[in-house]
Design a protein around this motif. Structure first.
Motif, PDB file in Angstrom:
ATOM      1  N   UNK A 176     -27.259  -8.561  -3.119  1.00  0.00           N
ATOM      2  CA  UNK A 176     -26.407 -10.199  -3.584  1.00  0.00           C
ATOM      3  C   UNK A 176     -27.313 -11.517  -3.817  1.00  0.00           C
ATOM      4  N   UNK A 177     -26.193 -12.691  -3.932  1.00  0.00           N
ATOM      5  CA  UNK A 177     -27.127 -13.840  -4.076  1.00  0.00           C
ATOM      6  C   UNK A 177     -26.116 -14.490  -3.243  1.00  0.00           C
ATOM      7  N   UNK A 178     -27.188 -15.456  -3.069  1.00  0.00           N
ATOM      8  CA  UNK A 178     -26.651 -16.287  -1.994  1.00  0.00           C
ATOM      9  C   UNK A 178     -27.434 -17.656  -2.564  1.00  0.00           C
ATOM     10  N   UNK A 179     -26.768 -19.040  -1.783  1.00  0.00           N
ATOM     11  CA  UNK A 179     -26.683 -20.352  -2.624  1.00  0.00           C
ATOM     12  C   UNK A 179     -27.926 -20.853  -1.019  1.00  0.00           C
ATOM     13  N   UNK A 190     -24.761 -13.871 -12.926  1.00  0.00           N
ATOM     14  CA  UNK A 190     -22.844 -13.448 -12.839  1.00  0.00           C
ATOM     15  C   UNK A 190     -22.471 -14.558 -11.845  1.00  0.00           C
ATOM     16  N   UNK A 191     -23.731 -14.178 -10.574  1.00  0.00           N
ATOM     17  CA  UNK A 191     -22.546 -15.114  -9.267  1.00  0.00           C
ATOM     18  C   UNK A 191     -22.743 -16.694 -10.288  1.00  0.00           C
ATOM     19  N   UNK A 192     -23.520 -17.060 -10.585  1.00  0.00           N
ATOM     20  CA  UNK A 192     -23.797 -18.360 -11.118  1.00  0.00           C
ATOM     21  C   UNK A 192     -22.424 -18.238 -11.822  1.00  0.00           C
ATOM     22  N   UNK A 193     -22.563 -17.726 -12.568  1.00  0.00           N
ATOM     23  CA  UNK A 193     -21.253 -18.451 -14.266  1.00  0.00           C
ATOM     24  C   UNK A 193     -19.644 -18.029 -12.733  1.00  0.00           C
ATOM     25  N   UNK A 194     -19.481 -17.224 -12.720  1.00  0.00           N
ATOM     26  CA  UNK A 194     -18.808 -16.536 -12.173  1.00  0.00           C
ATOM     27  C   UNK A 194     -17.974 -17.391 -10.827  1.00  0.00           C
ATOM     28  N   UNK A 195     -19.122 -18.568 -10.607  1.00  0.00           N
ATOM     29  CA  UNK A 195     -19.539 -19.483  -9.601  1.00  0.00           C
ATOM     30  C   UNK A 195     -18.462 -20.998 -10.168  1.00  0.00           C
ATOM     31  N   UNK A 196     -19.349 -21.133 -11.109  1.00  0.00           N
ATOM     32  CA  UNK A 196     -18.330 -22.436 -12.501  1.00  0.00           C
ATOM     33  C   UNK A 196     -17.612 -21.864 -12.509  1.00  0.00           C
ATOM     34  N   UNK A 197     -17.252 -21.013 -12.412  1.00  0.00           N
ATOM     35  CA  UNK A 197     -15.630 -20.549 -13.208  1.00  0.00           C
ATOM     36  C   UNK A 197     -13.840 -20.718 -11.863  1.00  0.00           C
ATOM     37  N   UNK A 226     -16.066 -24.400 -19.729  1.00  0.00           N
ATOM     38  CA  UNK A 226     -16.709 -23.447 -20.309  1.00  0.00           C
ATOM     39  C   UNK A 226     -18.027 -23.051 -19.322  1.00  0.00           C
ATOM     40  N   UNK A 227     -18.649 -22.033 -19.282  1.00  0.00           N
ATOM     41  CA  UNK A 227     -20.008 -21.362 -19.254  1.00  0.00           C
ATOM     42  C   UNK A 227     -20.844 -20.971 -19.902  1.00  0.00           C
ATOM     43  N   UNK A 228     -21.493 -21.440 -20.442  1.00  0.00           N
ATOM     44  CA  UNK A 228     -23.005 -20.666 -21.521  1.00  0.00           C
ATOM     45  C   UNK A 228     -23.948 -20.558 -20.589  1.00  0.00           C
ATOM     46  N   UNK A 229     -24.615 -19.583 -20.830  1.00  0.00           N
ATOM     47  CA  UNK A 229     -25.962 -18.967 -20.058  1.00  0.00           C
ATOM     48  C   UNK A 229     -27.233 -19.091 -21.140  1.00  0.00           C
ATOM     49  N   UNK A 230     -28.482 -20.131 -20.810  1.00  0.00           N
ATOM     50  CA  UNK A 230     -29.086 -20.231 -21.773  1.00  0.00           C
ATOM     51  C   UNK A 230     -31.110 -19.284 -21.023  1.00  0.00           C
ATOM     52  N   UNK A 231     -31.587 -18.501 -21.578  1.00  0.00           N
ATOM     53  CA  UNK A 231     -32.226 -18.259 -20.702  1.00  0.00           C
ATOM     54  C   UNK A 231     -34.249 -18.119 -21.461  1.00  0.00           C
ATOM     55  N   UNK A 232     -34.731 -18.052 -20.762  1.00  0.00           N
ATOM     56  CA  UNK A 232     -36.375 -18.211 -22.266  1.00  0.00           C
ATOM     57  C   UNK A 232     -36.230 -17.137 -22.431  1.00  0.00           C
ATOM     58  N   UNK A 282     -23.153  -5.193 -18.342  1.00  0.00           N
ATOM     59  CA  UNK A 282     -22.751  -6.110 -19.460  1.00  0.00           C
ATOM     60  C   UNK A 282     -22.841  -8.012 -18.787  1.00  0.00           C
ATOM     61  N   UNK A 283     -23.518  -8.474 -18.994  1.00  0.00           N
ATOM     62  CA  UNK A 283     -23.899  -9.358 -19.042  1.00  0.00           C
ATOM     63  C   UNK A 283     -24.898  -9.860 -20.283  1.00  0.00           C
ATOM     64  N   UNK A 284     -24.744 -11.339 -20.766  1.00  0.00           N
ATOM     65  CA  UNK A 284     -25.315 -11.830 -21.738  1.00  0.00           C
ATOM     66  C   UNK A 284     -25.570 -13.141 -22.230  1.00  0.00           C
TER      67      UNK A 284
END
Ligand code: IMP
Ligand code: MG
Length: 180
Positions: free
Chosen positions: A82-85, A112-119, A125-131, A141-143
């Motif tokens: 899991x992921x915790x804050x 996925x954790x961070x996106x779901x938390x913000x929703x 809308x939540x967009x994701x940018x990764x290096x 599936x998460x892009x």
């Protein structure tokens, strides 16, 4: 090959490659209209990438608010993953456009954790940018909406990323090849 504190580190993405990609990614991001944009850097690994991408966003005409969230994953390789804050953002995300910035998208659990938390908190809308995108490691599936580089399945360091707390300060992304 560069030797840093007795370790051979093979450069994978140079400072020049990263700077050019940040510039083009920022232009892509700015091409879509934003409402009250809040950029959230996921610590610790994304701090250098976020600092550079945010300035590239400015050059591309955006004026985002900037926040930080520290997330940590637990139970790697066990059943209860899991992921915790560790430290949360201070701002309200209700009805805002969010851009999450992270260093690497691997299994997808962190983002996925961070996106779901913000929703759940009411983001518009939540967009994701990764290096870096380690696609071969994805679970489910998460892009990302914006990807700097597709990354081969090696453990990488530098440009904010560490191994055992070392090498975050390197200006390039590289693979630790062992002792020099
Ligand atoms: P995920 O939750 O499995 O997608 O893992 C992503 C997180 O794992 C990233 O935010 C990184 O902090 C960390 N990570 C994954 N691969 C690497 C690596 O090669 N070097 C450094 N950190 C990594
Ligand atoms: Mg991270």
């Amino acid at each position: 090959m560069p030797v840093v504190r007795g370790k051979l580190i093979e450069p994978l993405f140079t400072p020049e490659m990263i700077a050019e990609r940040n510039r083009t990614m920022a232009v892509e991001i700015a091409a879509n209209p934003k409402k009250d944009l809040l950029v959230i850097s996921i610590l610790k690994g994304s701090f250098i990438f976020a600092a550079d991408l945010i300035r590239a966003l400015h050059d591309a005409g955006l004026a985002p608010e900037v926040e930080f969230i520290t997330l940590s994953s637990y139970g790697k390789g066990t059943q209860s993953q899991g992921v915790k804050i560790i430290k949360d953002i201070d701002s309200d995300v209700g009805d805002r456009d969010i851009l999450l910035i992270d260093d690497i998208l691997e299994s997808g659990r962190t983002l996925r954790f961070a996106r779901d938390l913000m929703y759940e908190r009411g983001a518009r809308n939540v967009d994701i940018a990764v290096l870096l995108d380690k696609r071969s490691r994805r679970e489910g599936t998460l892009d990302a909406d914006y990807v700097g580089f597709v990354c081969p399945d090696y453990f990488v360091v530098g440009y904010g990323m560490d191994v055992a707390y070392a090498f975050r300060e390197l200006p390039f992304v590289g693979i630790v090849k062992g002792d020099a």
